[in-house]
Design a protein around this motif. Structure first.
Motif, PDB file in Angstrom:
ATOM      1  N   GLU A 152      38.187  37.505  40.427  1.00 34.39           N
ATOM      2  CA  GLU A 152      38.154  38.722  41.245  1.00 34.39           C
ATOM      3  C   GLU A 152      37.057  39.667  40.756  1.00 34.39           C
ATOM      4  OE1 GLU A 152      42.039  40.539  42.073  1.00 34.39           O
ATOM      5  OE2 GLU A 152      42.878  38.548  41.643  1.00 34.39           O
ATOM      6  N   ALA A 153      36.341  40.245  41.709  1.00 28.28           N
ATOM      7  CA  ALA A 153      35.312  41.245  41.364  1.00 28.28           C
ATOM      8  C   ALA A 153      35.101  42.151  42.570  1.00 28.28           C
ATOM      9  CB  ALA A 153      34.000  40.553  40.990  1.00 28.28           C
ATOM     10  N   GLU A 154      34.708  43.390  42.295  1.00 29.38           N
ATOM     11  CA  GLU A 154      34.542  44.393  43.351  1.00 29.38           C
ATOM     12  C   GLU A 154      33.199  45.106  43.117  1.00 29.38           C
ATOM     13  OE1 GLU A 154      35.915  46.014  46.155  1.00 29.38           O
ATOM     14  OE2 GLU A 154      34.203  47.317  45.738  1.00 29.38           O
ATOM     15  N   LEU A 155      32.409  45.191  44.178  1.00 31.07           N
ATOM     16  CA  LEU A 155      31.053  45.747  44.044  1.00 31.07           C
ATOM     17  C   LEU A 155      31.033  47.156  43.464  1.00 31.07           C
ATOM     18  CD1 LEU A 155      29.565  44.553  47.471  1.00 31.07           C
ATOM     19  CD2 LEU A 155      28.875  43.740  45.208  1.00 31.07           C
ATOM     20  N   LEU A 156      32.094  47.920  43.719  1.00 28.27           N
ATOM     21  CA  LEU A 156      32.074  49.319  43.288  1.00 28.27           C
ATOM     22  C   LEU A 156      32.714  49.552  41.923  1.00 28.27           C
ATOM     23  CD1 LEU A 156      32.709  50.884  46.782  1.00 28.27           C
ATOM     24  CD2 LEU A 156      30.669  51.208  45.386  1.00 28.27           C
ATOM     25  N   SER A 157      33.211  48.495  41.270  1.00 27.18           N
ATOM     26  CA  SER A 157      33.755  48.758  39.926  1.00 27.18           C
ATOM     27  C   SER A 157      32.780  48.300  38.861  1.00 27.18           C
ATOM     28  CB  SER A 157      35.083  48.070  39.622  1.00 27.18           C
ATOM     29  OG  SER A 157      35.666  47.539  40.650  1.00 27.18           O
ATOM     30  N   VAL A 185      25.568  43.760  39.543  1.00 26.36           N
ATOM     31  CA  VAL A 185      25.325  42.325  39.320  1.00 26.36           C
ATOM     32  C   VAL A 185      24.091  42.143  38.434  1.00 26.36           C
ATOM     33  CG1 VAL A 185      24.711  40.145  40.472  1.00 26.36           C
ATOM     34  CG2 VAL A 185      26.524  41.589  41.422  1.00 26.36           C
ATOM     35  N   LEU A 186      23.049  42.928  38.674  1.00 28.09           N
ATOM     36  CA  LEU A 186      21.841  42.839  37.836  1.00 28.09           C
ATOM     37  C   LEU A 186      22.162  43.188  36.377  1.00 28.09           C
ATOM     38  CD1 LEU A 186      19.477  44.440  40.436  1.00 28.09           C
ATOM     39  CD2 LEU A 186      18.884  42.346  39.223  1.00 28.09           C
ATOM     40  N   GLU A 187      22.951  44.244  36.179  1.00 27.21           N
ATOM     41  CA  GLU A 187      23.340  44.634  34.809  1.00 27.21           C
ATOM     42  C   GLU A 187      24.139  43.519  34.148  1.00 27.21           C
ATOM     43  OE1 GLU A 187      22.428  46.960  32.878  1.00 27.21           O
ATOM     44  OE2 GLU A 187      21.581  48.500  34.181  1.00 27.21           O
ATOM     45  N   SER A 188      25.044  42.903  34.909  1.00 21.92           N
ATOM     46  CA  SER A 188      25.843  41.807  34.330  1.00 21.92           C
ATOM     47  C   SER A 188      24.945  40.639  33.939  1.00 21.92           C
ATOM     48  CB  SER A 188      26.907  41.317  35.320  1.00 21.92           C
ATOM     49  OG  SER A 188      27.781  42.358  35.659  1.00 21.92           O
ATOM     50  N   CYS A 189      23.937  40.353  34.777  1.00 19.17           N
ATOM     51  CA  CYS A 189      23.001  39.261  34.459  1.00 19.17           C
ATOM     52  C   CYS A 189      22.255  39.587  33.159  1.00 19.17           C
ATOM     53  CB  CYS A 189      21.990  39.060  35.580  1.00 19.17           C
ATOM     54  SG  CYS A 189      22.691  38.425  37.094  1.00 19.17           S
ATOM     55  N   LEU A 190      21.848  40.857  33.037  1.00 16.74           N
ATOM     56  CA  LEU A 190      21.110  41.292  31.845  1.00 16.74           C
ATOM     57  C   LEU A 190      21.990  41.139  30.598  1.00 16.74           C
ATOM     58  CD1 LEU A 190      18.357  42.638  31.192  1.00 16.74           C
ATOM     59  CD2 LEU A 190      19.481  44.847  31.395  1.00 16.74           C
ATOM     60  N   LYS A 191      23.240  41.631  30.728  1.00 12.73           N
ATOM     61  CA  LYS A 191      24.157  41.565  29.578  1.00 12.73           C
ATOM     62  C   LYS A 191      24.446  40.126  29.173  1.00 12.73           C
ATOM     63  CE  LYS A 191      27.161  45.301  30.799  1.00 12.73           C
ATOM     64  NZ  LYS A 191      28.493  45.582  31.303  1.00 12.73           N
ATOM     65  N   ASP A 196      30.795  41.129  35.016  1.00 10.66           N
ATOM     66  CA  ASP A 196      30.425  40.633  33.684  1.00 10.66           C
ATOM     67  C   ASP A 196      31.023  39.253  33.404  1.00 10.66           C
ATOM     68  OD1 ASP A 196      29.111  42.977  33.340  1.00 10.66           O
ATOM     69  OD2 ASP A 196      30.393  43.789  31.762  1.00 10.66           O
ATOM     70  N   ARG A 197      32.327  39.142  33.679  1.00 13.57           N
ATOM     71  CA  ARG A 197      33.043  37.909  33.345  1.00 13.57           C
ATOM     72  C   ARG A 197      32.529  36.740  34.200  1.00 13.57           C
ATOM     73  NH1 ARG A 197      38.607  36.001  33.763  1.00 13.57           N
ATOM     74  NH2 ARG A 197      38.949  37.249  35.612  1.00 13.57           N
ATOM     75  N   ALA A 198      32.258  37.038  35.468  1.00 11.66           N
ATOM     76  CA  ALA A 198      31.849  35.972  36.389  1.00 11.66           C
ATOM     77  C   ALA A 198      30.457  35.423  36.040  1.00 11.66           C
ATOM     78  CB  ALA A 198      31.854  36.508  37.814  1.00 11.66           C
ATOM     79  N   ALA A 223      14.990  38.660  31.132  1.00 10.96           N
ATOM     80  CA  ALA A 223      14.591  37.270  30.876  1.00 10.96           C
ATOM     81  C   ALA A 223      14.810  36.398  32.123  1.00 10.96           C
ATOM     82  CB  ALA A 223      15.417  36.718  29.711  1.00 10.96           C
ATOM     83  N   PHE A 224      15.458  36.941  33.140  1.00  8.29           N
ATOM     84  CA  PHE A 224      15.663  36.156  34.367  1.00  8.29           C
ATOM     85  C   PHE A 224      14.708  36.637  35.459  1.00  8.29           C
ATOM     86  CE2 PHE A 224      18.683  39.712  34.500  1.00  8.29           C
ATOM     87  CZ  PHE A 224      18.513  40.223  35.784  1.00  8.29           C
TER      88      PHE A 224
END
Ligand code: NAP
Length: 347
Positions: free
Chosen positions: A59-64, A107-113, A69-71, A176-177
């Motif tokens: 589960e994930a929501e664009l506004l939270s 999503v970009l921040e999660s990719c970075l992390k 991160d987990r996905a 890096a992506f």
């Protein structure tokens, strides 16, 4: 290039994303899809071939914040499709722009992390290229929509801001992506999900008596299976770069109605009177003010103009060939009847 690492697909329940999930599974990939409700709400995803072994739904929501991160953790590739696709909303900032823009940043921040992601494939839209056809212009990937706003074609505005932000993020943070963007036009075709997508709804409306007449409108169409394939090719092809306008042929409303008539659907309440001449367009512009706000706006900014675009980059770089959109339109109709979005009528 199949790896054991999952490919993350955001908005896996969507019209386009469900085909991306299906095609990835068919190719042997592990898929991590994000959805908004618990996994058992998506039997159409869980029953896809290969899903029981290789599909995980989170589960994930664009506004939270931090929701993705987990996905994204541990993935090489992320395909970000989740974004609201609706034309008439109450509050364009809240209902379109905030989830599209903040969600893309999340999503970009999660990719970075993650430290693992190598490429993000992002579903933008023709909407980020233009919100109006222009006679005597052929649109391509170099064009940017500079006209939309919260008051003018706000869905187009949300997609433009989200894609601009994604490119800005890449420029500012040099992660890096890399980022590859798919810009589809009107996506049609049979649906894996029971919901009626906004683009197929246009065909449903044409067949349900919602169009008072044939207007001077045309759209570029593309089959949902080709759009899904484009995302996977963009993910797999190391040389893929930049934006890819993704559309097969454009079709005028007149041709669309004629196709439906000659394909056994003449008993449906299709528009009969042809008002696609100059006088008709003036009349339709005036009458567009009686339509829901954003439908009216779309009519006013597009009526009487011919849409032309160049799809050579996606064909050349990704080797994508397009299905015949006439066939896809007929398949969409049969599928909408199957799902109960259109009544079955005697031929
Ligand atoms: P769709 O079926 O409505 O899919 C949209 C997806 O986004 C759904 O999975 C939806 O989840 C998810 N979503 C919406 N708001 C969300 C939120 N606040 N948090 C988390 N998830 C959210 O539409 P689609 O046609 O497949 O569109 C997918 C992408 O393609 C979008 O980015 C759209 O702008 C783009 N696109 C579509 C077309 C087209 O003609 N269809 C053309 C060009 C570009 P739920 O299922 O829970 O609502």
């Amino acid at each position: 290039m199949i790896t054991d690492k999952p490919v993350c697909v955001t908005g896996a329940s969507g019209f386009i994303a469900s085909y991306i999930v299906m095609q990835l599974l068919a190719q042997g990939y592990h898929v991590r899809g994000t959805v908004r409700k618990s996994a058992n709400n998506y039997p159409f995803l869980l029953s896809l071939p290969g899903a029981s072994e290789r599909l995980e739904l989170l589960e994930a929501e664009l506004l939270s914040e931090g929701s993705y991160d987990r996905a994204v953790a541990g993935c090489d590739y992320v395909i970000h499709t989740a974004s609201p696709y609706e034309i008439n909303v109450k509050d364009p900032q809240r209902d379109l722009v905030d989830p599209a823009v903040n969600g893309t940043e999340a999503v970009l921040e999660s990719c970075l992390k993650s430290g693992s992601v190598k490429r993000l494939v992002f579903t933008s839209s023709i909407a980020a290229i233009t919100d109006e056809a222009e006679n005597n212009k052929v649109f391509n990937e170099k064009d940017w929509n500079t006209m939309s706003s919260l008051d003018r074609n706000p869905y187009h505005y949300s997609k433009t801001l989200a894609e601009r932000d994604a490119w800005d993020f890449i420029m500012r943070k040099r992660p890096a992506f890399d980022l590859v963007v798919i810009n589809p036009f009107m996506v049609i075709g049979p649906s894996l999900t029971p919901s009626l997508n906004t683009s197929n709804r246009i065909i449903r409306d044409i067949m349900s008596g919602s169009y008072p007449c044939i207007m001077d409108l045309n759209w570029g169409f593309v089959d949902v299976r080709d759009v899904a394939k484009a995302h996977i090719l963009a993910m797999e092809n190391k040389a893929a770069k930049g934006r890819y306008l993704c559309a097969a042929d454009a079709m005028h409303l007149r041709e669309l109605v004629s196709l439906l008539k000659t394909s056994g659907f003449s008993n449906y309440p299709l528009p009969k009177i042809d008002l696609s001449g100059n006088a008709g367009s003036l009349l339709m512009k005036a009458l567009s003010f009686t339509q829901p706000r954003d439908t009216g706006m779309y009519i006013r900014t597009n009526i009487g103009r011919t849409m032309r675009y160049d799809n050579s980059k996606i064909r050349r770089d990704l080797g994508l060939s397009f299905r015949d959109v006439k066939k896809s339109i007929i398949e969409s109709v049969a599928d909408m009847i199957k799902w109960g979005h259109l009544p079955q009528m005697k031929r």
